[in-house]
Structures are given as C-alpha cells and as structure tokens.
Design an enzyme around this catalytic site. Structure first.
Site, PDB file in Angstrom:
ATOM      1  N   GLU A  12       0.815  -1.211   0.000  1.00 21.57           N
ATOM      2  CA  GLU A  12       0.000   0.000   0.000  1.00 21.57           C
ATOM      3  C   GLU A  12       0.851   1.264   0.000  1.00 21.57           C
ATOM      4  O   GLU A  12       0.375   2.320  -0.424  1.00 21.57           O
ATOM      5  CB  GLU A  12      -0.932   0.009   1.224  1.00 21.57           C
ATOM      6  N   VAL A 175     -12.477 -10.230   7.903  1.00 25.31           N
ATOM      7  CA  VAL A 175     -13.850 -10.724   7.713  1.00 25.31           C
ATOM      8  C   VAL A 175     -13.960 -11.341   6.326  1.00 25.31           C
ATOM      9  O   VAL A 175     -13.871 -10.646   5.317  1.00 25.31           O
ATOM     10  CB  VAL A 175     -14.878  -9.589   7.916  1.00 25.31           C
ATOM     11  N   MET A 196      -9.178  -3.193   9.755  1.00 24.61           N
ATOM     12  CA  MET A 196      -8.607  -3.644  11.019  1.00 24.61           C
ATOM     13  C   MET A 196      -7.820  -2.571  11.778  1.00 24.61           C
ATOM     14  O   MET A 196      -7.142  -2.902  12.739  1.00 24.61           O
ATOM     15  CB  MET A 196      -7.707  -4.875  10.755  1.00 24.61           C
ATOM     16  N   GLU A 197      -7.889  -1.316  11.355  1.00 24.76           N
ATOM     17  CA  GLU A 197      -7.048  -0.302  12.010  1.00 24.76           C
ATOM     18  C   GLU A 197      -7.703   1.072  12.229  1.00 24.76           C
ATOM     19  O   GLU A 197      -7.399   1.759  13.216  1.00 24.76           O
ATOM     20  CB  GLU A 197      -5.751  -0.044  11.189  1.00 24.76           C
ATOM     21  N   ASP A 220     -12.343  -6.268  -1.485  1.00 30.40           N
ATOM     22  CA  ASP A 220     -13.119  -7.511  -1.410  1.00 30.40           C
ATOM     23  C   ASP A 220     -14.473  -7.192  -0.813  1.00 30.40           C
ATOM     24  O   ASP A 220     -14.724  -6.070  -0.406  1.00 30.40           O
ATOM     25  CB  ASP A 220     -12.364  -8.534  -0.534  1.00 30.40           C
TER      26      ASP A 220
HETATM   27  N1  SAH Z   1      -3.557 -12.733   5.207  1.00 26.95           N
HETATM   28  C1  SAH Z   1      -3.561 -11.384   4.768  1.00 26.95           C
HETATM   29  C2  SAH Z   1      -3.915 -10.517   5.916  1.00 26.95           C
HETATM   30  C3  SAH Z   1      -4.410  -9.235   5.477  1.00 26.95           C
HETATM   31  S1  SAH Z   1      -5.321  -8.483   6.688  1.00 26.95           S
HETATM   32  C4  SAH Z   1      -2.241 -11.083   4.094  1.00 26.95           C
HETATM   33  O1  SAH Z   1      -2.137 -11.429   2.939  1.00 26.95           O
HETATM   34  O2  SAH Z   1      -1.324 -10.526   4.689  1.00 26.95           O
HETATM   35  C5  SAH Z   1      -6.225  -7.350   5.719  1.00 26.95           C
HETATM   36  C6  SAH Z   1      -5.768  -5.926   5.716  1.00 26.95           C
HETATM   37  O3  SAH Z   1      -6.579  -5.199   4.796  1.00 26.95           O
HETATM   38  C7  SAH Z   1      -5.946  -5.240   7.052  1.00 26.95           C
HETATM   39  O4  SAH Z   1      -4.957  -4.277   7.211  1.00 26.95           O
HETATM   40  C8  SAH Z   1      -7.362  -4.637   6.952  1.00 26.95           C
HETATM   41  O5  SAH Z   1      -7.400  -3.333   7.466  1.00 26.95           O
HETATM   42  C9  SAH Z   1      -7.693  -4.617   5.455  1.00 26.95           C
HETATM   43  N2  SAH Z   1      -8.843  -5.424   5.011  1.00 26.95           N
HETATM   44  C10 SAH Z   1      -9.129  -5.631   3.689  1.00 26.95           C
HETATM   45  N3  SAH Z   1     -10.209  -6.422   3.567  1.00 26.95           N
HETATM   46  C11 SAH Z   1     -10.620  -6.734   4.831  1.00 26.95           C
HETATM   47  C12 SAH Z   1     -11.675  -7.554   5.343  1.00 26.95           C
HETATM   48  N4  SAH Z   1     -12.514  -8.215   4.538  1.00 26.95           N
HETATM   49  N5  SAH Z   1     -11.799  -7.670   6.693  1.00 26.95           N
HETATM   50  C13 SAH Z   1     -10.940  -7.013   7.519  1.00 26.95           C
HETATM   51  N6  SAH Z   1      -9.929  -6.236   7.077  1.00 26.95           N
HETATM   52  C14 SAH Z   1      -9.751  -6.092   5.746  1.00 26.95           C
END
Ligand code: SAH
Length: 261
Positions: A12, A175, A196-197, A220
C-alpha cells in the site's frame, strides 16, 4: 507542518515511499520495529510508516507519529472489505465516523463503547476528509483509466468506481464470511466498509487532539472469496490507488498554500 501517513501493508505504501525518495531522498528512523520514512512529497513534508495489521499495531504507530515526529495531522490509507450494500470492489470509502465493531464490554458498558472514554464513534477531521474527497474524486475521474490497466480493471470488475462517505468499522478480524459480515451490519447498519485499524487510529487522534482522516479502497466484499480477492487486489491495484490519491492530495495542498501567499 508535517503530516503522518499510515498504512497497514507494504504494497500500500511501497510506491509512495519510492516516489518520495525520488523527489527528496528520505531519512529512515526505526522505532518499535517500524520504519518511519521522513521526507517531502509533492511539496508536503511527511512521515510515511507501515503500521502493520490490527488495532494495537495501528494505535502504537499513531502515538509514535504524534510524540516522536510531532506530526500535525494523520491520514490512514489502505484496503477494506465492502459490507454496505452498494459498496463494490474498486470503490473508495472515506470515513465520516469510525467504530470498533469488536469492542464489547457489555453489560458493564454499551456495545462498541470505549470503556471509560464514554465514546463509541470517532469523527475524523472534516477539512482533511474534504481535501481527500477532492483528491479521490479527481483520481477516479482522471487518473484511474491510465494508472490501472484495462485488463486489471476487467479482472476485478472495476467499471465505474464510486466514492462513498460514511461509517468505517474496525476490528481485529479479517472478515471473510458473509454471515460474519451480516452480523457486523446488523449491529452497525450504517457501516460501509470493514477493516482492522482505522477506528483505533481515530481514537488515538481524538485523545491527542490531532486531526485525522481514513481512506479505504475496497479490495473484497468480506465474504467467502475475500481472501483471494484481497491478495490479488493488493498486488495488482492497491498501490496505484493510494499513491495516485495521495499525489493529488499533496499537490492540491501545495498549490493552495502557494495561492495563499
Ligand atoms: N492474510 C492477509 C492478511 C491481510 S489483513 C495477508 O495477505 O497478509 C487485511 C488488511 O486489509 C488489514 O490491514 C485490513 O485493514 C484490510 N482489510 C481488507 N479487507 C478486509 C476484510 N474483509 N476484513 C478485515 N480487514 C480487511
């Protein structure tokens, strides 16, 4: 005046950091396992930092930006899952309020209320959010067709992305389940996007009296295919959005300050 730019993941902000290095060079300071990139981009002094994922990481990083770097304002840019009905992949959501959807100290305190602070919604700074809205609108209209290839736009079904302004909710959960997303929506029907932040940063900024804004690109739909959609979007599209929008945001500010002189 220095602005702090926070993001959760490398893709990002990688382009933004490279663009800043190209324009001004940068100085990196490592604190608490995070690299703070200090430099100037499009005439704006900034500190860009990868906060990593989750509310604790984001809150700790926001405090460091405020106390160690004395930033006057903070912008969080990143991805989110769309949970509002009309919020599609490729759209942008700018927060007009943020809530921690996983905060639940009932029956001691009402659902979502931050204990002892007596607040559940945090309102970002109106001026910053308005500037970001102008930058994101111009980006979608003028830059997106050039900065994201037609194939990528087709793959992700990004035809005519829309800018939404509304509630963003945050929690320490990725989620990726329609039932879970619906559960969040039934408790917070105004929610447009889940991440998440953002709400953690907004709480810290409220507590320190620092203006903040949160902008999220929808990667997504927070459903069963969220994980795949998210990963592909992160690699293929995310940085074009964040760098493109911030470029316009900073350029708008430096032309305003020139006009003020
Ligand atoms: N396993 C993943 C984790 C990503 S966490 C990886 O490939 O590293 C997802 C990040 O994008 C978080 O910083 C959150 O703020 C954001 N995000 C995007 N889609 C999200 C969703 N469906 N639920 C929660 N956070 C989401």
């Amino acid at each position: 005046m220095t602005i702090g730019i926070l993001a959760a993941m490398h893709d990002e902000v990688a382009d933004l950091i490279n663009a800043m290095i190209a324009q001004s060079g940068n100085h990196v300071q490592r604190i608490g396992m995070r690299d703070y990139h200090v430099g100037t981009f499009e005439g704006q002094q900034c500190v860009v930092v990868l906060a990593r994922i989750g509310k604790v990481a984001a809150a700790a990083t926001a405090v460091t930006l405020i106390r160690d770097f004395n930033v006057a304002e903070i912008v969080f840019t990143g991805l989110a899952g769309g949970i509002g009905q009309r919020v599609a992949v490729g759209d942008i959501v700018i927060a007009d309020r943020l809530v921690q959807h996983d905060l639940d100290a009932r029956p001691l305190f009402p659902h979502h209320e931050v204990p002892l602070l007596g607040m559940s919604e945090f309102v970002p700074d109106n001026r910053l959010s308005t500037e970001l809205t102008a930058a994101a609108t111009a980006f979608l209209r003028e830059d997106l067709p050039y900065s994201v290839s037609p194939e990528s736009r087709k793959n992700f079904g990004i035809a005519q992305p829309v800018l939404h302004i509304g509630m963003i909710v945050s929690g320490d959960q990725f989620v990726a389940d329609g039932d879970k997303a619906n559960g969040i929506l039934s408790a917070l029907p105004a929610a447009l996007a889940v991440e998440m932040e953002g709400a953690a940063v907004a709480q810290i900024c409220f507590e320190y009296g620092v203006p903040c804004a949160v902008l999220r690109t929808i990667s997504d739909r927070a459903d069963a295919s969220a994980h795949t959609d998210f990963g592909q979007f992160l690699r293929g599209v995310a940085s074009h959005y964040s760098t493109g929008i911030l470029r316009r945001f900073f350029a708008g500010r430096s032309s305003d300050s020139l006009a003020d002189r």
